[in-house]
Design a protein around this motif. Structure first.
Motif, PDB file in Angstrom:
ATOM      1  N   VAL A  29       0.825  -1.208   0.000  1.00  0.00           N
ATOM      2  CA  VAL A  29       0.000   0.000   0.000  1.00  0.00           C
ATOM      3  C   VAL A  29       0.860   1.259   0.000  1.00  0.00           C
ATOM      4  N   PHE A  30       1.894   1.270   0.834  1.00  0.00           N
ATOM      5  CA  PHE A  30       2.710   2.470   0.979  1.00  0.00           C
ATOM      6  C   PHE A  30       3.969   2.443   0.119  1.00  0.00           C
ATOM      7  N   ASN A  31       4.159   1.379  -0.652  1.00  0.00           N
ATOM      8  CA  ASN A  31       5.299   1.246  -1.564  1.00  0.00           C
ATOM      9  C   ASN A  31       6.634   1.383  -0.817  1.00  0.00           C
ATOM     10  N   VAL A  32       6.737   0.575   0.247  1.00  0.00           N
ATOM     11  CA  VAL A  32       7.917   0.564   1.099  1.00  0.00           C
ATOM     12  C   VAL A  32       8.334  -0.887   1.274  1.00  0.00           C
ATOM     13  N   GLY A  33       9.611  -1.141   1.415  1.00  0.00           N
ATOM     14  CA  GLY A  33      10.092  -2.495   1.615  1.00  0.00           C
ATOM     15  C   GLY A  33       9.668  -3.075   2.957  1.00  0.00           C
ATOM     16  N   GLU A  34       9.477  -4.387   2.972  1.00  0.00           N
ATOM     17  CA  GLU A  34       9.063  -5.052   4.215  1.00  0.00           C
ATOM     18  C   GLU A  34      10.117  -4.902   5.310  1.00  0.00           C
ATOM     19  N   ALA A  35      11.371  -5.022   4.946  1.00  0.00           N
ATOM     20  CA  ALA A  35      12.440  -4.883   5.936  1.00  0.00           C
ATOM     21  C   ALA A  35      12.413  -3.495   6.572  1.00  0.00           C
ATOM     22  N   THR A  36      12.078  -2.498   5.786  1.00  0.00           N
ATOM     23  CA  THR A  36      11.978  -1.135   6.305  1.00  0.00           C
ATOM     24  C   THR A  36      10.866  -1.051   7.340  1.00  0.00           C
ATOM     25  N   ILE A  37       9.745  -1.695   7.049  1.00  0.00           N
ATOM     26  CA  ILE A  37       8.622  -1.682   7.984  1.00  0.00           C
ATOM     27  C   ILE A  37       9.014  -2.364   9.289  1.00  0.00           C
ATOM     28  N   TYR A  38       9.710  -3.479   9.205  1.00  0.00           N
ATOM     29  CA  TYR A  38      10.155  -4.163  10.424  1.00  0.00           C
ATOM     30  C   TYR A  38      11.087  -3.273  11.243  1.00  0.00           C
ATOM     31  N   ARG A  39      11.975  -2.538  10.569  1.00  0.00           N
ATOM     32  CA  ARG A  39      12.859  -1.617  11.283  1.00  0.00           C
ATOM     33  C   ARG A  39      12.061  -0.516  11.978  1.00  0.00           C
ATOM     34  N   TRP A  40      11.047   0.006  11.268  1.00  0.00           N
ATOM     35  CA  TRP A  40      10.233   1.064  11.854  1.00  0.00           C
ATOM     36  C   TRP A  40       9.467   0.555  13.064  1.00  0.00           C
ATOM     37  N   ILE A  41       9.006  -0.682  13.016  1.00  0.00           N
ATOM     38  CA  ILE A  41       8.293  -1.255  14.159  1.00  0.00           C
ATOM     39  C   ILE A  41       9.228  -1.359  15.357  1.00  0.00           C
ATOM     40  N   CYS A  42      10.457  -1.806  15.119  1.00  0.00           N
ATOM     41  CA  CYS A  42      11.440  -1.868  16.217  1.00  0.00           C
ATOM     42  C   CYS A  42      11.712  -0.482  16.785  1.00  0.00           C
ATOM     43  N   HIS A  44       9.668   2.025  16.709  1.00  0.00           N
ATOM     44  CA  HIS A  44       8.443   2.440  17.401  1.00  0.00           C
ATOM     45  C   HIS A  44       8.384   1.835  18.800  1.00  0.00           C
ATOM     46  N   LYS A  45       8.785   0.577  18.934  1.00  0.00           N
ATOM     47  CA  LYS A  45       8.805  -0.073  20.249  1.00  0.00           C
ATOM     48  C   LYS A  45       9.802   0.609  21.181  1.00  0.00           C
ATOM     49  N   GLN A  46      10.893   1.142  20.601  1.00  0.00           N
ATOM     50  CA  GLN A  46      11.891   1.846  21.401  1.00  0.00           C
ATOM     51  C   GLN A  46      11.428   3.259  21.745  1.00  0.00           C
ATOM     52  N   GLY A  47      10.436   3.758  20.999  1.00  0.00           N
ATOM     53  CA  GLY A  47       9.852   5.044  21.347  1.00  0.00           C
ATOM     54  C   GLY A  47      10.123   6.186  20.391  1.00  0.00           C
ATOM     55  N   ASP A  48      10.942   6.005  19.373  1.00  0.00           N
ATOM     56  CA  ASP A  48      11.263   7.118  18.481  1.00  0.00           C
ATOM     57  C   ASP A  48      11.388   6.612  17.051  1.00  0.00           C
ATOM     58  N   ILE A  49      10.544   7.147  16.154  1.00  0.00           N
ATOM     59  CA  ILE A  49      10.608   6.701  14.757  1.00  0.00           C
ATOM     60  C   ILE A  49      11.146   7.792  13.828  1.00  0.00           C
ATOM     61  N   LYS A  50      11.722   8.817  14.403  1.00  0.00           N
ATOM     62  CA  LYS A  50      12.281   9.893  13.577  1.00  0.00           C
ATOM     63  C   LYS A  50      13.488   9.386  12.799  1.00  0.00           C
ATOM     64  N   PRO A  51      13.670   9.905  11.583  1.00  0.00           N
ATOM     65  CA  PRO A  51      14.871   9.516  10.831  1.00  0.00           C
ATOM     66  C   PRO A  51      16.126  10.032  11.524  1.00  0.00           C
ATOM     67  N   LYS A  52      17.159   9.236  11.466  1.00  0.00           N
ATOM     68  CA  LYS A  52      18.422   9.614  12.110  1.00  0.00           C
ATOM     69  C   LYS A  52      19.220  10.546  11.200  1.00  0.00           C
ATOM     70  N   LYS A  53      19.985  11.408  11.822  1.00  0.00           N
ATOM     71  CA  LYS A  53      20.869  12.296  11.067  1.00  0.00           C
ATOM     72  C   LYS A  53      22.047  11.488  10.550  1.00  0.00           C
ATOM     73  N   ARG A  54      22.439  11.723   9.338  1.00  0.00           N
ATOM     74  CA  ARG A  54      23.589  11.037   8.762  1.00  0.00           C
ATOM     75  C   ARG A  54      24.861  11.788   9.118  1.00  0.00           C
ATOM     76  N   THR A  55      25.902  11.027   9.344  1.00  0.00           N
ATOM     77  CA  THR A  55      27.195  11.664   9.524  1.00  0.00           C
ATOM     78  C   THR A  55      27.778  11.873   8.143  1.00  0.00           C
ATOM     79  N   SER A  56      28.428  12.965   7.954  1.00  0.00           N
ATOM     80  CA  SER A  56      28.944  13.241   6.617  1.00  0.00           C
ATOM     81  C   SER A  56      30.448  13.044   6.585  1.00  0.00           C
ATOM     82  N   TYR A  57      30.886  12.393   5.566  1.00  0.00           N
ATOM     83  CA  TYR A  57      32.308  12.203   5.319  1.00  0.00           C
ATOM     84  C   TYR A  57      32.623  12.862   3.986  1.00  0.00           C
TER      85      TYR A  57
END
Length: 112
Positions: A29-42, A44-57
């Motif tokens: 439905v949302f055109n997202v990979g299943e593995a991505t959804i599983y990561r988001w669920i984890c 969410h269980k930890q309490g924060d689903i915000k995207p992480k900041k990338r470190t730049s090299y």
């Protein structure tokens, strides 16, 4: 450059699943990979689903600076070169290969 999925989409997917939707259906439905959804669920269980900041090299290396450093310090390891130039040692290896700079070889040690 690849961007992270928005927090809104993450919330929608999580609410879809918590309301009884299946993960595989949510992926379609949302055109997202299943593995991505599983990561988001984890997350969410930890309490924060915000995207992480990338470190730049730095992606580009000053080739002349690298050549000069290796010429002045031929016995330094990749890790030491990386620390001196502010890079990761994997990038140093890649750039040395591109510039055709090989590791130090001592003629006295070679057998004829």
């Amino acid at each position: 450059m690849v961007k992270a999925y928005s927090e809104d989409l993450r919330k929608k997917v999580i609410s879809y699943i918590t309301s009884g939707g299946r993960k595989r259906e949510a992926a379609k439905v949302f055109n997202v990979g299943e593995a991505t959804i599983y990561r988001w669920i984890c997350l969410h269980k930890q309490g924060d689903i915000k995207p992480k900041k990338r470190t730049s090299y730095p992606r580009k290396v000053d080739e002349q600076k690298l050549r000069d450093y290796v010429a002045q310090n031929p016995d330094h390891t990749l890790k030491q070169i990386a620390e001196a130039l502010g890079l990761r040692f994997q990038n140093v290896s890649k750039w040395l290969k591109r510039l055709n700079i090989t590791r130090k070889k001592d003629d006295a040690l070679q057998r004829t």
